[in-house]
Design a protein around this motif. Structure first.
Motif, short mmCIF file in Angstrom:
data_model
loop_
_atom_site.label_atom_id
_atom_site.label_comp_id
_atom_site.label_asym_id
_atom_site.label_seq_id
_atom_site.Cartn_x
_atom_site.Cartn_y
_atom_site.Cartn_z
N VAL A 1 -0.20 1.09 0.66
CA VAL A 1 -1.32 0.17 0.49
C VAL A 1 -1.28 -0.43 -0.91
N SER A 2 -1.00 0.41 -1.90
CA SER A 2 -0.91 -0.08 -3.28
C SER A 2 0.22 -1.09 -3.42
N PHE A 3 1.39 -0.74 -2.92
CA PHE A 3 2.56 -1.60 -3.05
C PHE A 3 2.35 -2.95 -2.37
N LEU A 4 1.98 -2.92 -1.10
CA LEU A 4 1.81 -4.17 -0.35
C LEU A 4 0.59 -4.95 -0.84
N GLY A 5 -0.51 -4.25 -1.06
CA GLY A 5 -1.75 -4.93 -1.45
C GLY A 5 -1.66 -5.58 -2.81
N VAL A 6 -1.21 -4.84 -3.81
CA VAL A 6 -1.17 -5.38 -5.17
C VAL A 6 -0.12 -6.47 -5.29
N SER A 7 1.08 -6.25 -4.74
CA SER A 7 2.13 -7.27 -4.86
C SER A 7 1.74 -8.56 -4.15
N GLY B 1 -5.47 -0.20 -12.55
CA GLY B 1 -5.64 0.45 -11.25
C GLY B 1 -4.35 1.05 -10.73
N VAL B 2 -3.23 0.30 -10.87
CA VAL B 2 -1.94 0.81 -10.41
C VAL B 2 -1.51 2.01 -11.25
N LEU B 3 -1.83 2.00 -12.55
CA LEU B 3 -1.53 3.16 -13.39
C LEU B 3 -2.21 4.42 -12.84
N PHE B 4 -3.48 4.29 -12.46
CA PHE B 4 -4.20 5.42 -11.90
C PHE B 4 -3.56 5.87 -10.58
N ILE B 5 -3.24 4.91 -9.73
CA ILE B 5 -2.72 5.24 -8.40
C ILE B 5 -1.36 5.91 -8.50
N ASN B 6 -0.45 5.34 -9.30
CA ASN B 6 0.88 5.93 -9.43
C ASN B 6 0.84 7.28 -10.12
N LEU C 1 -3.20 -18.56 3.98
CA LEU C 1 -3.10 -17.36 3.16
C LEU C 1 -4.23 -16.38 3.49
N PRO C 2 -4.02 -15.09 3.25
CA PRO C 2 -5.08 -14.11 3.53
C PRO C 2 -6.31 -14.35 2.67
N LYS C 3 -7.46 -14.00 3.20
CA LYS C 3 -8.68 -14.07 2.42
C LYS C 3 -8.70 -12.93 1.40
N GLU C 4 -9.45 -13.15 0.32
CA GLU C 4 -9.59 -12.12 -0.70
C GLU C 4 -10.18 -10.85 -0.12
N SER C 5 -11.10 -11.00 0.82
CA SER C 5 -11.75 -9.83 1.42
C SER C 5 -10.76 -8.91 2.13
N SER C 6 -9.66 -9.47 2.64
CA SER C 6 -8.65 -8.64 3.31
C SER C 6 -8.02 -7.65 2.33
N TYR C 7 -7.72 -8.13 1.13
CA TYR C 7 -7.16 -7.25 0.11
C TYR C 7 -8.18 -6.20 -0.33
N VAL C 8 -9.43 -6.63 -0.46
CA VAL C 8 -10.47 -5.68 -0.85
C VAL C 8 -10.59 -4.56 0.18
N ILE C 9 -10.57 -4.93 1.45
CA ILE C 9 -10.64 -3.91 2.51
C ILE C 9 -9.45 -2.96 2.42
N ALA C 10 -8.26 -3.50 2.15
CA ALA C 10 -7.07 -2.66 2.01
C ALA C 10 -7.24 -1.66 0.86
N PHE C 11 -7.76 -2.13 -0.27
CA PHE C 11 -7.97 -1.22 -1.40
C PHE C 11 -9.03 -0.16 -1.08
N VAL C 12 -10.04 -0.55 -0.34
CA VAL C 12 -11.07 0.42 0.07
C VAL C 12 -10.45 1.48 0.99
N ILE C 13 -9.56 1.04 1.88
CA ILE C 13 -8.88 1.99 2.76
C ILE C 13 -8.09 3.01 1.94
N GLY C 14 -7.41 2.53 0.88
CA GLY C 14 -6.70 3.45 0.01
C GLY C 14 -7.62 4.45 -0.65
N ALA C 15 -8.77 3.98 -1.12
CA ALA C 15 -9.74 4.88 -1.76
C ALA C 15 -10.28 5.91 -0.77
#
Length: 490
Positions: free
Chosen positions: A281-287, A366-371, A429-443
């Motif tokens: 999720v971090s890799f795909l979402g952030v990139s 955020g990526v520093l924390f996740i990795n 392109l994807p909506k910003e909310s899609s990425y937010v949902i992905a990050f929430v899923i990771g959390a």
């Protein structure tokens, strides 16, 4: 231990770290250039996607068999054999201009997923107990940086329209270096245990994993409610049930049935699956987020190279620093505490970027924390697994953990791809909310990991100790090994 043996062991750890880095490197170098491969080979995106899917499926089938082969035939010959097969696959990929041959090459490269459990077994065989925690943490940490380094090198090699074949020449070079290092440094050592290989169980397990991972990888193309997707998932459940029946009836099962009923072992693997979800999720979402053009209201218009080196690489390097610290935490406070801490740190990282993502430093932090969380998890899970595993089951037990992470990565890929393709802006392109949902899923996933570990794993000293004095001494020594394995979905 003699001076010569100490020197050999010091060389062994970095050599195996480089060898394990091949796994992460091969997983990530292809993903940023899938579009370039499609253009060069005049193939559709779904067809080119099989270069990733085939690699993952091959890994699912081969990893448990290779782990068991290392246990009963000796780790060194199996490890060297894997590197030879991977080198052959890299050479084929570097030379071919045919998509079917490229997919075949990626299948051969899928054998690389067996390197980590074998490397862990080698360290367990060769190093004294007091050095194993740090050694395992260092080797595990290379998985955290290997993917990031692979992304950066891919960006450098393919910038300004560079030929995608360069990444496979790079893969070949790294694999050959690893082969030489392993041949020189890995001692000849007898098998960890006798017995045979449960080929029937391995084949049925592989079939079940293919039926599970295939719809997870292709569901966005087939449709999640399509007969093919649902049929594969239902069939996977049936095949896994058949596999459990087989394992309970054969004399030398691939995976001991007692492990499948072992709550700490299964809880640790469940945590591994959730960490695999978080990583992808971090890799795909952030990139994807940082490469979105800023004109759409989010994103930073980053190139593939910038996304890798500016946003992802700092987190990967942080993982290297944190990995040895994780080993010390495991030794001081235990694997349970460290794994809970890792999960919570990663959850905080995801929650942070879900709320704050308007500046580059926010994504980088955020990526520093996740990795860092992933590296802590790498250091924590080995000690938890080794407490439940006999030495002659080291390879296959690590392979089970590796498969759990692979399933997690595939699940994350499926979820993120579905999210990003289901909610689109008018320009496609994807909506910003899609990425937010992905990050929430990771959390949420990492929070769940912390909860199941806290509830499902016994506190240190809470078990009723019925072991003999010899068993206590043996487990005390091996529990320092920090053994664990991974197939990052990357």
């Amino acid at each position: 231990m003699s001076t010569t043996e100490k020197q050999a062991s010091r060389v062994l750890v970095p050599a195996l770290a480089v060898t394990v880095m091949v796994v992460a490197l091969l997983q990530t170098v292809v993903i940023p250039v899938l579009a370039d491969i499609g253009k060069a080979l005049n193939a559709s995106s779904s067809a080119v996607g099989w270069t990733v899917t085939a690699n993952l499926l091959a890994a699912a089938v081969l990893t448990p068999i290779l782990g068991r082969l290392g246990d009963v035939r000796g780790r060194r010959p199996v490890l060297l054999g894997i590197l030879i097969v991977v080198a052959a696959g890299s050479l084929l990929a570097a030379l071919t201009t045919s998509l079917p041959l490229l997919i075949l090459a990626r299948i051969l490269q899928g054998a690389s997923f067996g390197l980590f459990p074998l490397a862990i077994g080698v360290l367990r065989d060769e190093l004294p107990a007091q050095r194993l925690t740090g050694a395992m943490a260092v080797v595990s940490g290379t998985l955290g940086i290997g993917g990031g380094i692979g992304l950066v090198l891919t960006g450098l090699l393919t910038r300004d329209g560079g030929d995608y074949h360069r990444i496979f020449w790079l893969s070949l070079a790294v694999t050959l270096v690893s082969l030489v290092l392993a041949a020189v440094t890995v001692p000849r050592h007898g098998p960890a245990g006798g017995g045979g290989i449960d080929w029937l169980g391995g084949g049925v397990l592989g079939a079940g994993l293919v039926l599970l991972l295939l719809p997870l990888s292709q569901g966005h193309e087939w449709g999640w409610a399509s007969p093919a997707t649902i049929g594969c998932l239902v069939a996977s459940v049936i095949v896994f049930a058949l596999w459990i029946v087989i394992e309970r009836r054969v004399d030398e099962p691939l995976v001991l049935p007692s492990l499948l009923n072992n709550r700490p072992f299964m809880i640790t693997n469940a945590a591994g699956l959730l960490i695999g979800v978080a990583m992808f999720v971090s890799f795909l979402g952030v990139s994807g987020f940082v490469q979105a053009p800023s004109e759409v209201g989010y994103g930073f218009s980053a190139s593939v190279l910038a996304a890798s080196s500016v946003y992802l690489l700092p987190g990967a390097l942080a993982g290297v620093v944190v990995a040895p610290i994780g080993g010390r935490l495991v030794h001081r406070f235990g694997g349970r505490f460290t794994l809970i801490l890792a999960s919570l740190v990663g959850a905080v990282g995801f929650a942070f970027i879900a709320v704050l993502h308007t500046a580059s430093w926010q994504l980088i932090l955020g990526v520093l924390f996740i990795n860092s969380a992933v590296s802590l998890g790498y250091a924590a899970m080995p000690a938890l697994i080794v407490d439940e595993v006999r030495p002659d089951q080291t390879g296959v037990a690590n392979s089970v953990n590796s498969i759990a992470r692979s399933v997690g990565s595939s699940l994350a890929s499926a979820v993120v791809i579905t999210l990003l393709s289901s909610q689109l802006l008018p320009i496609g392109l994807p909506k910003e909310s899609s990425y937010v949902i992905a990050f929430v899923i990771g959390a949420v996933g990492l929070t769940l990991s912390a909860v199941i570990v806290a509830v499902g794993l016994p506190r240190p000293g809470s078990r009723i100790d019925t072991r003999t004095a010899l068993e206590i001494e043996q487990e005390r020594a091996t529990s320092l090994a920090a053994e664990w394995s991974t197939v990052n979905g990357r």
